[in-house]
Design an enzyme around this catalytic site. Sequence first.
Site, mmCIF file in Angstrom:
data_model
loop_
_atom_site.group_PDB
_atom_site.id
_atom_site.type_symbol
_atom_site.label_atom_id
_atom_site.label_comp_id
_atom_site.label_asym_id
_atom_site.label_seq_id
_atom_site.Cartn_x
_atom_site.Cartn_y
_atom_site.Cartn_z
ATOM 1 N N HIS A 131 0.837 -1.199 0.000
ATOM 2 C CA HIS A 131 0.000 0.000 0.000
ATOM 3 C C HIS A 131 0.873 1.251 0.000
ATOM 4 O O HIS A 131 2.084 1.182 0.200
ATOM 5 C CB HIS A 131 -0.925 0.017 1.220
ATOM 6 C CG HIS A 131 -2.126 -0.850 1.068
ATOM 7 N ND1 HIS A 131 -2.128 -2.189 1.399
ATOM 8 C CD2 HIS A 131 -3.364 -0.581 0.601
ATOM 9 C CE1 HIS A 131 -3.323 -2.709 1.152
ATOM 10 N NE2 HIS A 131 -4.090 -1.755 0.669
ATOM 11 N N LYS A 135 -0.767 4.851 4.501
ATOM 12 C CA LYS A 135 -1.667 3.901 5.167
ATOM 13 C C LYS A 135 -1.192 3.671 6.600
ATOM 14 O O LYS A 135 -0.027 3.357 6.839
ATOM 15 C CB LYS A 135 -1.729 2.579 4.402
ATOM 16 C CG LYS A 135 -2.768 1.617 4.996
ATOM 17 C CD LYS A 135 -3.108 0.502 4.046
ATOM 18 C CE LYS A 135 -4.151 -0.432 4.645
ATOM 19 N NZ LYS A 135 -5.429 0.250 4.946
#
Length: 233
Positions: A131, A135
Amino acid sequence: MDIAILGYGRMGKEIEKAAISRGHNIVLKVDKDTIEYDITEADVAIDFSVPASAVGNIANCLNNGVPVVSGTTGWLADYEKITTLCKQRKGAFIYASNFSLGVNIFFELNKKLAEMMAPLEQYKVSMEEIHHTNKLDAPSGTAITLAEGIIENSAYKQWALEVAKANEIPIVAKRIPEVPGTHAVMYHSEVDTLEIKHTAHNRKGFALGAVVASEWLVGKTGVFSMRDVLNLG
């Protein structure tokens, strides 16, 4: 529909675009600097805030009779409390670790593959998720959902971040700039590797799924999942 967006970051802005493109109105945009707002202005709320705010956001919706869809991860220690409140208030609530329509199909494939692989002890499972660097949680909620799907259908008992013991599924979490989300499940043996993988190209799929879920939820009562929205049995 009149929609409230709770959490107006990058995902909130994508949800706004998706909702408007489907003919809906955004009547509230709540972010970390919003002090007071009337959630009852909305027909439905979509929460993509942060873990520290999610429980309060969802509870506020349920206490005021507003159906709520949440894609915020990292707060699930309070999930039972929220579902109990939803039932007490005769509200409507959907949580999903990932609202992408493709990912939810991927969840079902993952469960079926785990069931098929379970008797084949020569294969060991592992997972990887990638990600963007903003995040906050690791592993991702999507990765945890995938791991839980394997655990339900195999002899694995738990997942572990990076280093796993016997009967644990190792999850490697990587953070790389501008990666919307990639999840892979691998089964390794001495002779080969079998892999299933979902790669998001942008955030549009997550946003569209959240809006579709909110459309489906209005007028219903209960606690639901994307399996219900997509009629996946």
